[in-house]
Every structure is written in C-alpha cells, then in structure tokens.
Design an enzyme around this catalytic site. Structure first.
Site, PDB file in Angstrom:
ATOM      1  N   TYR A   1       3.360  -6.883   3.800  1.00 37.80           N
ATOM      2  CA  TYR A   1       3.023  -5.878   3.113  1.00 37.80           C
ATOM      3  C   TYR A   1       1.644  -6.615   2.204  1.00 37.80           C
ATOM      4  O   TYR A   1       0.839  -7.351   1.818  1.00 37.80           O
ATOM      5  CB  TYR A   1       3.970  -5.502   2.018  1.00 37.80           C
TER       6      TYR A   1
ATOM      7  N   SER B   1      -3.238  -4.659  -4.258  1.00 43.26           N
ATOM      8  CA  SER B   1      -2.205  -4.109  -4.596  1.00 43.26           C
ATOM      9  C   SER B   1      -1.776  -5.752  -5.813  1.00 43.26           C
ATOM     10  O   SER B   1      -2.152  -6.980  -4.881  1.00 43.26           O
ATOM     11  CB  SER B   1      -0.785  -4.376  -3.367  1.00 43.26           C
TER      12      SER B   1
END
Ligand SMILES: NC(=O)c1ccc[n+]([C@@H]2O[C@H](COP(=O)([O-])OP(=O)(O)OC[C@H]3O[C@@H](n4cnc5c(N)ncnc54)[C@H](O)[C@@H]3O)[C@@H](O)[C@H]2O)c1
Length: 254
Positions: free
Chosen positions: A153, A140
């Site tokens: 995250y 990501s």
C-alpha cells in the site's frame, strides 16, 4: 451549478467511503457524476440515494481493459467529461513474510496502475476534444509514512504521488491539471466498523499520533477536491495536498 466546476466528472470508488462523499458533494454543486466501482449493488444504491444525475458504471479496475471500456461508455453516455477523481483503492494490512504476490499485485494494480490507465483513457479524449480538464488523485499519508504491514500500500501511494507529478507535467500542454489529495485517517464506514471491532487498539494508537487528536470525516476533504477540479485552481498542478490533521508532520508528543 457552480459554474467554475466541470459539467461532468468521473469518480472511481463512488459506491462507498471517500469516493461516495465526493460524488455526493459534486452532485450537490450541480455536477453530473459518472461513478465507477466494482460494487454494482453499491452503485445502484448510490443512484437511488443521490438521484439520476449519478450514472453508474460497474467494473473491476484491476482488469487493464476496464478503464478504457468504462471511460468510453461514460464519455458516450454523459460526455464530454472534463473532470476525474481517482478514489478507488484498497488497503489490506499483511506482514511482509505473509504477503502473497497476488495481494501485492492487486494493491498495485488498483491503487497505481488503474489511475494511470484512467488518466490515459480520459486524457486522450480530453486532449482530442480540446476541452482541458482536471484530475484529482486520492493518495494517502502512507505515501510518506512507513509502517508494518503495508509494504504494498505504501509503495502504491508513494508511486501515486510521483505519477501525479509526472502526469501534471505531461498533460499541462493540453490544459489538463493533475493534483492529489492525500488523506490521513478518515472515518469512513469501513474504517469506523474496524475501529469499533477488532481494530479498536490499532485505531486508538493511530489517533494518538494525530496532532488534531481525531480521525477526519470524508466531508472534510470534499471541498478541497471540488476546488482542485474547479477553475478557481487554474494555476495549481502537480501538488500533493495532505488532509491528515497534521499526521505527517512528525511525532506530536513524547
Ligand atoms: N479511509 C482512510 O482512512 C483513507 C486514508 C488515506 C487514503 N485513503 C484512500 O482513499 C480512497 C478511498 O478509500 P475509502 O476509505 O473510501 O475506502 P472504501 O473501501 O470505503 O471505498 C473504496 C471503493 O473502491 C471500490 N473498489 C475496490 N476494489 C475495486 C476494484 N477492483 N475496481 C473498482 N472499484 C473498486 C470499493 O468497492 C469501494 O466502493 C482509497 O484510495 C484509499 O487508499 C483512505
């Protein structure tokens, strides 16, 4: 089949979103896909939609015993398996002071520990069979871009990038390549539902930061994943490739 792709690939998170799009694309190239996901109904629907070369394996990848169990089951059913895509992931947003340790653990366990266990389980089999292989991790832009609410995250995806590099070095002697594709904002069903509901303002603010001025589509990264799985990428390992419309380049305007 596109002869430079592995005959069989395991895709985690195959029941929806990016993993589903990757499974669909690989199947269209003639690859047999073993799809792993916690969503058993979603896996059944995927098999109905994509056909019987899609083999569903349901399980919770947060359970540390599941990767070995499901990789073993997939190898026995459709193996040998020379490709793996780690796409299962969660991305809750919670302010630091409200973040419970259980949520931190769930994010780290799924986004970072599970891919490690998947590669360990499948890599052992690939190495023992001497077939080489290719792993693609779906990382990501949050591995490098910090923002509020994603301490867990962002940490999981930063760790995932470094895990990719470490695995690439350690598995190279076995002819196993490990790379990562790091998406920015991708308009999966889940993301677009959020964007059209309570997340409208947040989504617009994110899009405003993207130099190409829009979110991406899952179909815009599947070719790169297939390339990295294929023999065409035979000299590419340990790379983190961003597919983010330029999001991680910097600030697009003042
Ligand atoms: N959509 C984006 O904008 C975006 C951006 C950057 C990175 N990513 C990454 O892409 C990957 C896929 O995201 P997505 O947007 O397609 O999400 P998604 O929610 O549509 O798909 C994720 C899949 O993972 C499965 N899953 C969730 N928990 C699981 C568990 N415990 N065990 C097994 N499977 C489980 C879900 O059932 C789902 O099918 C994730 O790793 C995410 O971090 C997404």
């Amino acid at each position: 089949m596109s002869s430079d792709l592995p005959d069989t690939v395991i895709v985690t998170g195959a029941a929806s979103g990016i993993g589903h799009a990757i499974a669909r694309h690989l199947l269209a190239q003639g690859v047999t896909v073993a799809g792993i996901d916690i969503d058993a109904d979603g896996l059944s629907e995927t098999r109905e939609a994509l056909g019987d070369r899609f083999h569903p394996f349901a399980g919770d990848l947060c359970d540390p015993e599941i990767p070995e169990r499901l990789v073993g089951a997939a190898w026995d059913a459709v193996g040998p398996v020379a490709g793996l895509v780690n796409a299962a992931g969660i991305y809750p947003v919670t302010p630091l002071f409200d973040m419970a340790v259980a949520e931190w653990d769930a994010v780290l366990n799924l986004n970072l520990r599970a891919p490690f266990l998947m590669v360990q389980a499948l890599g052992r089999r690939m190495a023992a069979a001497g077939i080489g292989g290719a792993v693609v991790n779906i990382g990501s832009s949050a591995s490098t871009l910090a923002r509020p609410g994603i301490a867990h995250y962002g940490s999981s995806k930063a760790g995932f990038s470094q895990l990719t590099r470490n695995l690439a070095i350690e598995l190279a002697p076995h002819g196993i390549r490990v790379n990562a594709v790091a998406p920015g904002l991708i308009g999966t069903d889940r993301v677009m539902e959020h964007a059209q509901g309570v997340g409208r303002a947040e989504h617009a603010a994110k899009v405003a930061r993207i130099p190409l001025g829009r979110e991406g589509r899952p179909e815009e990264l599947v070719d790169l994943v297939a390339y990295l799985l294929s023999e065409r990428a035979s000299y590419v390992t340990g790379s983190i490739l961003f597919v983010d419309g330029g999001l991680t380049l910097g600030i697009p305007s003042y």
